[in-house]
Write a protein that holds these residues in place. Structure first.
Motif, PDB file in Angstrom:
ATOM      1  N   UNK A 121      37.478  46.181   4.184  1.00  0.00           N
ATOM      2  CA  UNK A 121      37.283  47.412   4.949  1.00  0.00           C
ATOM      3  C   UNK A 121      38.599  48.163   5.171  1.00  0.00           C
ATOM      4  N   UNK A 122      39.722  47.488   5.521  1.00  0.00           N
ATOM      5  CA  UNK A 122      40.958  48.257   5.716  1.00  0.00           C
ATOM      6  C   UNK A 122      41.378  49.070   4.497  1.00  0.00           C
ATOM      7  N   UNK A 123      41.241  48.516   3.292  1.00  0.00           N
ATOM      8  CA  UNK A 123      41.611  49.271   2.101  1.00  0.00           C
ATOM      9  C   UNK A 123      40.623  50.395   1.843  1.00  0.00           C
ATOM     10  N   UNK A 144      48.964  49.286  -1.506  1.00  0.00           N
ATOM     11  CA  UNK A 144      49.727  48.040  -1.307  1.00  0.00           C
ATOM     12  C   UNK A 144      49.218  46.911  -2.190  1.00  0.00           C
ATOM     13  N   UNK A 145      50.121  46.019  -2.548  1.00  0.00           N
ATOM     14  CA  UNK A 145      49.768  44.827  -3.315  1.00  0.00           C
ATOM     15  C   UNK A 145      50.131  43.596  -2.494  1.00  0.00           C
ATOM     16  N   UNK A 146      49.353  42.546  -2.573  1.00  0.00           N
ATOM     17  CA  UNK A 146      49.603  41.365  -1.742  1.00  0.00           C
ATOM     18  C   UNK A 146      50.777  40.530  -2.238  1.00  0.00           C
ATOM     19  N   UNK A 227      40.545  38.924   7.330  1.00  0.00           N
ATOM     20  CA  UNK A 227      41.778  38.345   6.804  1.00  0.00           C
ATOM     21  C   UNK A 227      42.763  39.432   6.381  1.00  0.00           C
ATOM     22  N   UNK A 228      42.278  40.426   5.658  1.00  0.00           N
ATOM     23  CA  UNK A 228      43.158  41.500   5.190  1.00  0.00           C
ATOM     24  C   UNK A 228      43.687  42.311   6.373  1.00  0.00           C
ATOM     25  N   UNK A 229      42.861  42.491   7.387  1.00  0.00           N
ATOM     26  CA  UNK A 229      43.342  43.188   8.586  1.00  0.00           C
ATOM     27  C   UNK A 229      44.523  42.443   9.203  1.00  0.00           C
ATOM     28  N   UNK A 230      44.406  41.128   9.342  1.00  0.00           N
ATOM     29  CA  UNK A 230      45.519  40.332   9.871  1.00  0.00           C
ATOM     30  C   UNK A 230      46.732  40.446   8.955  1.00  0.00           C
ATOM     31  N   UNK A 231      46.501  40.349   7.673  1.00  0.00           N
ATOM     32  CA  UNK A 231      47.579  40.444   6.675  1.00  0.00           C
ATOM     33  C   UNK A 231      48.363  41.751   6.834  1.00  0.00           C
ATOM     34  N   UNK A 232      47.642  42.842   7.072  1.00  0.00           N
ATOM     35  CA  UNK A 232      48.263  44.163   7.162  1.00  0.00           C
ATOM     36  C   UNK A 232      48.738  44.509   8.572  1.00  0.00           C
ATOM     37  N   UNK A 233      48.576  43.594   9.518  1.00  0.00           N
ATOM     38  CA  UNK A 233      49.029  43.852  10.877  1.00  0.00           C
ATOM     39  C   UNK A 233      48.083  44.703  11.696  1.00  0.00           C
ATOM     40  N   UNK A 234      46.806  44.708  11.337  1.00  0.00           N
ATOM     41  CA  UNK A 234      45.788  45.493  12.040  1.00  0.00           C
ATOM     42  C   UNK A 234      45.068  44.587  13.028  1.00  0.00           C
ATOM     43  N   UNK A 235      45.040  44.975  14.301  1.00  0.00           N
ATOM     44  CA  UNK A 235      44.394  44.113  15.289  1.00  0.00           C
ATOM     45  C   UNK A 235      42.872  44.247  15.232  1.00  0.00           C
ATOM     46  N   UNK A 236      42.194  43.364  15.956  1.00  0.00           N
ATOM     47  CA  UNK A 236      40.731  43.301  15.872  1.00  0.00           C
ATOM     48  C   UNK A 236      40.078  44.582  16.386  1.00  0.00           C
ATOM     49  N   UNK A 237      40.607  45.150  17.469  1.00  0.00           N
ATOM     50  CA  UNK A 237      40.033  46.390  18.003  1.00  0.00           C
ATOM     51  C   UNK A 237      40.116  47.517  16.976  1.00  0.00           C
ATOM     52  N   UNK A 238      41.245  47.611  16.292  1.00  0.00           N
ATOM     53  CA  UNK A 238      41.414  48.663  15.288  1.00  0.00           C
ATOM     54  C   UNK A 238      40.478  48.431  14.105  1.00  0.00           C
TER      55      UNK A 238
END
Length: 344
Positions: A121-123, A144-146, A227-238
């Motif tokens: 979803x973040x991407x 971005x690439x992992x 997982x990708x949200x955590x990877x990218x520094x996105x918190x759960x609320x966002x």
């Protein structure tokens, strides 16, 4: 119509970075190449530069693009579908037309990780908010690439491969990227009525290697979102806000999606019906929900049923992966500022 040889010769040729690295490491290859070039050019070996040898290596390390495992995606980014970006790993031999794009990174590990990153979803949200209507190669290069050594890379890779490696055409990829550590990889949350074990895999590809049930496949996708949200520094609320703001069709589907005890989906929207479902099944199911003691479940389905709740699911999975990343940072295994493994 062109014959097979003409068709293959007309294909783009891509650089196999792994093969190139092997050629560069081999002193035997270097010596033989220098000798051959000297003979071809009728000069001494000392006249053949290192650059000339390396250029020859690069030519030899290229092959038709269809010989690679590739990340493929739909070139058009539609804003009015459940998701906008539709990535998939495709095996050697598969080709495509202009409506699909494909790419590789330096190795299969990185390519597979990118497929997982792009499945989130973040991407997808990133593309929707930019208003981009088409994702061609030039635009894809800006995404971005992992990092292959990220603490969550193994978890992302397992879920990505179990979603993509559907047939024996992926056996070589699976066996190349298999990690023994997957034997202890859990689901990120407790999925009610779930029978599929995310860690139940072996080094050798089998029919049971890919996730095949509708419930397990959706669970893996939800966990990739978190997982990708955590990877990218996105918190759960966002992450939840992203879902609410830009994915109305997904929300509509989630409102009427359930899974039975055998991980089969039943849904109230015909555009997201489960496999083998028809409208009568949903009518019977709603009757059962209203009077579970007197109304039978639809034929082919088994109680108990689990109701999809993506916001709760993503929050719980996010908490698990955030804890896992925080622990890796505390052990000195990852620098969250530089986004790299700290120097030892």
């Amino acid at each position: 119509m062109a014959d097979d040889d003409t068709y293959r010769l007309a294909q783009d040729r891509w650089l196999d970075h792994g093969h190139l690295a092997e050629l560069r490491k081999s002193e035997v290859e270097r010596a033989e190449t220098r000798s051959r070039l000297a003979q071809d050019l009728r000069c001494t070996e000392t006249d053949i530069s290192d650059e000339a040898v390396d250029t020859d290596f690069q030519v030899r390390a290229t092959r038709q693009y269809s010989q690679f495992y590739r990340l493929a995606w739909r070139e058009m980014i539609a804003p009015d579908t459940e998701r906008s970006l539709y990535p998939a790993l495709i095996p050697p031999g598969a080709t495509h037309v202009h409506a699909v794009r494909s790419a590789i990174l330096r190795d299969n590990h990185s390519t597979a990780l990118l497929a997982g990153l792009w499945s989130s979803i973040p991407m997808d949200y990133t593309l929707r908010t930019t208003g981009l209507g088409h994702l061609d190669i030039a635009q894809a290069r800006r995404l971005p690439a992992p990092h292959p050594d990220h603490p969550l890379a193994s978890a992302l890779l397992l879920r990505t491969l179990r979603l993509n490696c559907l047939t024996s055409a992926y056996a070589a990829l699976w066996e190349e990227l298999y990690s023994p550590g997957w034997a202890s990889e859990p689901w990120a949350r407790v999925w009610s009525t779930m029978r599929t074990d995310i860690s139940a895999v072996t080094r050798r590809w089998q029919r049971e290697t890919p996730l095949r049930s509708e419930y397990a496949r959706r669970a893996a996708l939800v966990e990739i979102d978190a997982l990708v949200a955590v990877w990218l520094g996105i918190n759960a609320d966002t992450l939840v806000t992203m879902y609410r703001a830009r994915f109305p069709i997904m929300q509509d589907f989630d409102l009427v999606t359930w899974f039975d005890a055998n991980e089969r989906k039943i849904a109230g929207d015909r555009y997201t019906y489960g496999h083998g479902q028809d409208k009568d099944h949903w009518q019977q199911f709603t009757t059962h929900l209203g009077a579970p003691e007197s109304a039978n479940v639809p034929e082919g389905y088994s109680a108990p049923f689990y109701k999809a709740d993506r916001e709760k699911e993503m929050r719980e999975a996010h908490a698990y992966f955030q804890k896992r990343l925080d622990e890796a940072v505390a052990r000195g295994e990852w620098d969250p500022v530089k986004q790299e493994v700290p120097n030892s």
